[in-house]
Design a protein around this motif. Structure first.
Motif, mmCIF file in Angstrom:
data_model
loop_
_atom_site.group_PDB
_atom_site.id
_atom_site.type_symbol
_atom_site.label_atom_id
_atom_site.label_comp_id
_atom_site.label_asym_id
_atom_site.label_seq_id
_atom_site.Cartn_x
_atom_site.Cartn_y
_atom_site.Cartn_z
ATOM 1 N N ILE A 123 0.843 -1.125 -0.296
ATOM 2 C CA ILE A 123 -0.273 -0.015 -0.268
ATOM 3 C C ILE A 123 1.026 1.389 0.237
ATOM 4 O O ILE A 123 0.620 2.362 -0.523
ATOM 5 C CB ILE A 123 -0.300 0.473 1.093
ATOM 6 N N LEU A 124 1.960 1.040 0.666
ATOM 7 C CA LEU A 124 2.652 2.419 1.559
ATOM 8 C C LEU A 124 3.917 2.510 -0.766
ATOM 9 O O LEU A 124 3.783 3.859 -0.857
ATOM 10 C CB LEU A 124 3.578 2.303 2.197
ATOM 11 N N SER A 125 3.516 1.850 -1.627
ATOM 12 C CA SER A 125 4.251 2.252 -2.817
ATOM 13 C C SER A 125 3.427 2.379 -4.086
ATOM 14 O O SER A 125 3.362 3.180 -4.760
ATOM 15 C CB SER A 125 4.516 0.546 -3.911
ATOM 16 N N PHE A 126 1.786 2.928 -3.768
ATOM 17 C CA PHE A 126 0.259 3.675 -4.191
ATOM 18 C C PHE A 126 0.803 4.806 -3.896
ATOM 19 O O PHE A 126 0.876 5.227 -3.303
ATOM 20 C CB PHE A 126 -0.596 3.436 -3.417
ATOM 21 N N SER A 127 0.646 5.352 -4.843
ATOM 22 C CA SER A 127 0.218 7.060 -4.925
ATOM 23 C C SER A 127 -0.586 7.483 -5.766
ATOM 24 O O SER A 127 -0.813 7.539 -6.222
ATOM 25 C CB SER A 127 1.310 8.287 -6.018
ATOM 26 N N PRO A 128 -1.356 8.184 -3.854
ATOM 27 C CA PRO A 128 -2.747 8.816 -3.755
ATOM 28 C C PRO A 128 -2.654 9.819 -5.080
ATOM 29 O O PRO A 128 -3.255 10.101 -6.047
ATOM 30 C CB PRO A 128 -2.568 8.926 -2.648
ATOM 31 N N GLU A 129 -1.559 10.840 -5.249
ATOM 32 C CA GLU A 129 -1.314 11.411 -6.022
ATOM 33 C C GLU A 129 -1.056 11.788 -7.219
ATOM 34 O O GLU A 129 -2.033 12.590 -8.430
ATOM 35 C CB GLU A 129 -0.245 12.704 -5.652
ATOM 36 N N GLN A 130 -0.630 10.445 -7.901
ATOM 37 C CA GLN A 130 -0.895 9.765 -9.310
ATOM 38 C C GLN A 130 -2.043 9.755 -9.660
ATOM 39 O O GLN A 130 -2.351 10.129 -11.141
ATOM 40 C CB GLN A 130 0.249 8.910 -9.664
ATOM 41 N N ALA A 131 -2.336 8.884 -9.178
ATOM 42 C CA ALA A 131 -3.747 7.876 -8.564
ATOM 43 C C ALA A 131 -4.438 9.118 -9.329
ATOM 44 O O ALA A 131 -5.910 9.058 -9.588
ATOM 45 C CB ALA A 131 -4.729 7.918 -7.751
ATOM 46 N N LYS A 132 -4.742 10.430 -7.928
ATOM 47 C CA LYS A 132 -5.702 11.817 -8.769
ATOM 48 C C LYS A 132 -5.209 12.167 -9.777
ATOM 49 O O LYS A 132 -6.302 12.187 -10.301
ATOM 50 C CB LYS A 132 -5.238 12.494 -7.147
ATOM 51 N N ALA A 133 -3.959 12.575 -10.215
ATOM 52 C CA ALA A 133 -4.033 12.665 -11.686
ATOM 53 C C ALA A 133 -4.342 12.346 -12.933
ATOM 54 O O ALA A 133 -5.265 12.501 -13.612
ATOM 55 C CB ALA A 133 -2.573 13.390 -12.024
ATOM 56 N N ASP A 134 -4.037 10.944 -12.829
ATOM 57 C CA ASP A 134 -4.830 9.756 -13.493
ATOM 58 C C ASP A 134 -6.398 9.867 -13.429
ATOM 59 O O ASP A 134 -7.322 9.833 -15.096
ATOM 60 C CB ASP A 134 -4.637 8.697 -13.473
ATOM 61 N N LEU A 135 -7.718 9.943 -12.874
ATOM 62 C CA LEU A 135 -8.373 9.272 -12.597
ATOM 63 C C LEU A 135 -9.578 11.035 -13.346
ATOM 64 O O LEU A 135 -10.086 11.286 -13.951
ATOM 65 C CB LEU A 135 -8.832 9.803 -11.174
ATOM 66 N N GLU A 136 -8.747 12.067 -12.770
ATOM 67 C CA GLU A 136 -9.130 13.304 -13.060
ATOM 68 C C GLU A 136 -9.365 13.661 -14.542
ATOM 69 O O GLU A 136 -9.386 14.292 -15.571
ATOM 70 C CB GLU A 136 -8.806 14.596 -12.589
ATOM 71 N N GLU A 137 -8.532 12.535 -15.835
ATOM 72 C CA GLU A 137 -8.778 12.829 -17.026
ATOM 73 C C GLU A 137 -9.774 12.157 -17.539
ATOM 74 O O GLU A 137 -9.379 12.014 -18.546
ATOM 75 C CB GLU A 137 -7.283 11.790 -17.017
ATOM 76 N N LEU A 138 -10.259 11.384 -16.746
ATOM 77 C CA LEU A 138 -11.891 10.869 -17.282
ATOM 78 C C LEU A 138 -12.629 11.181 -18.014
ATOM 79 O O LEU A 138 -12.600 12.263 -17.114
ATOM 80 C CB LEU A 138 -12.039 9.362 -16.114
ATOM 81 N N PRO A 139 -13.559 11.308 -18.742
ATOM 82 C CA PRO A 139 -14.123 12.151 -19.294
ATOM 83 C C PRO A 139 -15.824 12.453 -18.126
ATOM 84 O O PRO A 139 -15.838 13.775 -18.180
ATOM 85 C CB PRO A 139 -14.899 11.881 -19.941
ATOM 86 N N TRP A 140 -15.841 12.121 -16.592
ATOM 87 C CA TRP A 140 -17.064 12.174 -16.043
ATOM 88 C C TRP A 140 -16.698 12.532 -15.039
ATOM 89 O O TRP A 140 -17.113 13.157 -13.777
ATOM 90 C CB TRP A 140 -18.284 10.914 -16.370
ATOM 91 N N VAL A 141 -14.939 12.448 -14.560
ATOM 92 C CA VAL A 141 -14.339 13.303 -13.359
ATOM 93 C C VAL A 141 -14.030 14.657 -13.632
ATOM 94 O O VAL A 141 -13.454 14.587 -14.315
ATOM 95 C CB VAL A 141 -13.389 11.859 -12.806
ATOM 96 N N LYS A 142 -14.937 15.157 -12.374
ATOM 97 C CA LYS A 142 -14.450 16.792 -12.377
ATOM 98 C C LYS A 142 -13.437 16.693 -11.954
ATOM 99 O O LYS A 142 -12.717 17.236 -11.594
ATOM 100 C CB LYS A 142 -15.933 17.081 -11.355
#
Length: 218
Positions: A37-56
């Motif tokens: 879990i500590l290898s998972f980056s919340p910051e990168q995941a946030k940026a990637d999710l906000e690329e999705l069409p419906w995600v504001k």
């Protein structure tokens, strides 16, 4: 080492998903059960999710010892925008929602014109300010980037002025309630002149009515 210590991903909790594709969300998170879990980056995941069409907006957190938490704020459809004969779904800020299929949002109000999305919220608020009349609206057409024509579901065009359009719309709603203008052989209601309403019939005749509405002829 963190996995051996029990700090590995066991669950992904997503809140706020209404229209976003679940598989696309998991793909953007790029995490599997057992991942440290500590290898998972919340910051990168946030940026990637906000690329999705419906995600504001997205909030992503590691919740130790074993949960990835995601909260989504999705874009809300506002209207259908017709551009060169093609329909797009736009959100509250006037941006096109790329993956949204217009056929699934046929009940949304329709706006037309190159710059119509930039002014969509204001014209829709105007239309809704008179609910009885607003329920008869088929489309709002932006004219020359300056004003609106409101097309009613019986084919009548209501030509609004460039300025004081809200006053003009309210005035027409009162006239319609009192006199039933739309029950007559009318094709155009012209509100562009400062001091009067002009009604054009299918036979080409015009009728004038003085009104207390400010505006410019355009």
């Amino acid at each position: 080492m963190t996995a051996d210590a029990g700090l590995s991903v066991e669950d992904v909790l997503v809140e706020g998903r209404k229209r976003s594709n679940a598989a696309a969300i998991l793909s953007k998170l790029d995490v599997e059960r057992g991942t440290p879990i500590l290898s998972f980056s919340p910051e990168q995941a946030k940026a990637d999710l906000e690329e999705l069409p419906w995600v504001k907006r997205a909030i992503v957190e590691r919740r130790l010892p074993d949960v990835i938490y995601v909260k989504l704020e999705e874009r809300e459809p506002l209207a259908l925008w017709q551009e060169e004969g093609v329909l797009h779904v736009i959100d509250q800020s006037g941006e096109v929602i790329a993956s949204a299929k217009a056929s699934k949002f046929s009940k949304l109000p329709l706006i037309v014109g190159p710059d119509a999305p930039d002014h969509a919220r204001e014209v829709l608020a105007l239309i809704q300010s008179e609910p009885e009349l607003g329920n008869r609206v088929k489309a709002a057409v932006r004219v020359s980037g300056r004003r609106w024509n409101i097309r009613l579901n019986n084919g009548v065009d209501v030509q609004l002025p460039e300025e004081d359009a809200n006053d003009a719309w309210s005035f027409f709603a009162r006239i319609e309630r009192d006199e039933g203008v739309l029950e007559r052989d009318v094709i155009v209601v012209d509100l562009r002149l400062r001091d009067r309403l002009i009604v054009r019939t299918s036979g080409g005749a015009e009728k004038n009515k003085t009104k207390k509405v400010k505006g410019k002829k355009t």
